[in-house]
Enzyme design. Structure first.
Site: not given
Ligand SMILES: Cc1cc2nc3c(=O)[nH]c(=O)nc-3n(C[C@H](O)[C@H](O)[C@H](O)COP(=O)(O)OP(=O)(O)OC[C@H]3O[C@@H](n4cnc5c(N)ncnc54)[C@H](O)[C@@H]3O)c2cc1C
Length: 303
Positions: A295, A176, A225
């Protein structure tokens, strides 16, 4: 924001792509968070580049995917939020085993499309409810798979709107965690490599998601998480052992279903969610001498 970035000026140049005082509660899976001064949703990478080019030096920019791993404090964000998921949505096969995916593509779509192309293992992407950009920033992983295990190279854009391609070897990647050479760069796209999997099936994805539903509060407002797992242990096990399942501050609650999830039961403010995170950390430190690292990314100003 400098005078040059007045609302009127931005409206003239970017019209509906730009909004002001946009509530971030609309853009996070916790449904909490104060306003972003400027919220920019580019139509494509060219408009994004034009926008960044004219931002004054040192303007803070936050890249936003689907907000599924973000806690935005109630005072909101001073500066600019750039949302990628509406614009950067290309996904294509570029060879026997390689795929070119834009940063705004939903991870679940990558999982399904790779199965259709007979490529894998990509089913794990179905467990990540965010964009590829967010998955690259977090090295998101699920069901034993991790995003950066498949990255060949990425296309990035810096804070001045300049695009470049970077090899995987330019990044330090861990659990992560990802750090790269450029500060403030956003991911625009990635070239991903898989293996031929002619027997890949959408049923596998369905089974994985069914299993997950049995143990996690899917469908409730959460960020997945909250804490990374400490070495050799599980955050959920520690939190449950400390009797914190169901513990509540306002409408923020440690999920009774999965102790490493905090859910917004309806009207939680970001301050309630953050107070509960701090409470859990404090209890676990006192009981077990273990520091739990969030995280979830916590950003913005308190109210
Ligand atoms: C129900 C649920 C289950 C989940 N299960 C998992 C799991 O099994 N495994 C896991 O790893 N995560 C899980 N997550 C967490 C999350 O989905 C991940 O961390 C995911 O990768 C975040 O993606 P996002 O597009 O929503 O990013 P955001 O939440 O919008 O951003 C997260 C971070 O990434 C940065 N970011 C976003 N886009 C970019 C870009 N294009 N360039 C540079 N930086 C960027 C943002 O600035 C921020 O720091 C879960 C979340 C939920 C709600």
């Amino acid at each position: 924001m400098s005078a040059a970035l007045s609302h009127e000026w931005l409206n003239q140049r970017f019209g509906p792509s730009v909004r002001f005082a946009e509530p971030m509660s609309r853009h996070t899976s916790w449904h909490a968070g104060g306003p972003a001064d400027v919220f920019f949703e580019p139509r494509d990478a060219i408009e994004l580049s034009r926008f960044l080019e004219m931002l004054p030096q040192r303007t803070a920019v936050l890249w936003l995917g689907l907000g599924s791993n973000l806690l935005v404090r109630d005072g909101g964000i001073r500066g600019v939020v750039v949302s990628t998921h509406a614009a950067l949505h290309g996904l294509r096969r570029i060879g026997d085993t390689e795929v070119q995916a834009d940063a705004g593509v939903h991870c679940a779509r990558i999982a399904r499309q790779c199965v259709k192309w007979g490529l894998g293992p990509a089913e794990f992407f179905a467990g990540i409810p965010g964009t590829l950009g967010g998955a690259l920033a977090m090295n998101a992983g699920a069901f034993g798979g991790e995003t950066w295990n498949h990255v060949v190279e990425v296309e990035v854009m810096d804070g001045h709107g300049t695009r470049r391609t970077r090899a995987r070897s330019e990044y330090t990647v861990g659990y992560r965690h990802v750090s790269g050479p450029g500060t403030g760069e956003c991911f625009l796209a990635a070239r991903l490599r898989f293996e031929p999997r002619p027997d890949a099936s959408l049923d596998t994805i369905r089974d994985l998601l069914v299993r997950r539903r049995q143990t996690q509060p899917i469908g409730e407002w959460s960020c997945g998480s909250v804490f990374t797992n400490p070495a050799g242990d599980h955050a959920a096990r520690l939190i449950e052992s400390a009797g914190l399942k169901g513990h509540r501050i306002g409408d923020a609650q440690v999920s009774p279903k999965h102790a490493n999830f905090i859910v917004n039961c309806g009207a939680a403010r970001a301050a309630d969610l953050e107070a509960l995170i701090l409470h859990v950390q404090k209890v676990i430190q006192e009981r077990f001498g273990v520091h739990l690292t969030p995280e979830v990314r916590i950003v913005g100003e308190a109210k």
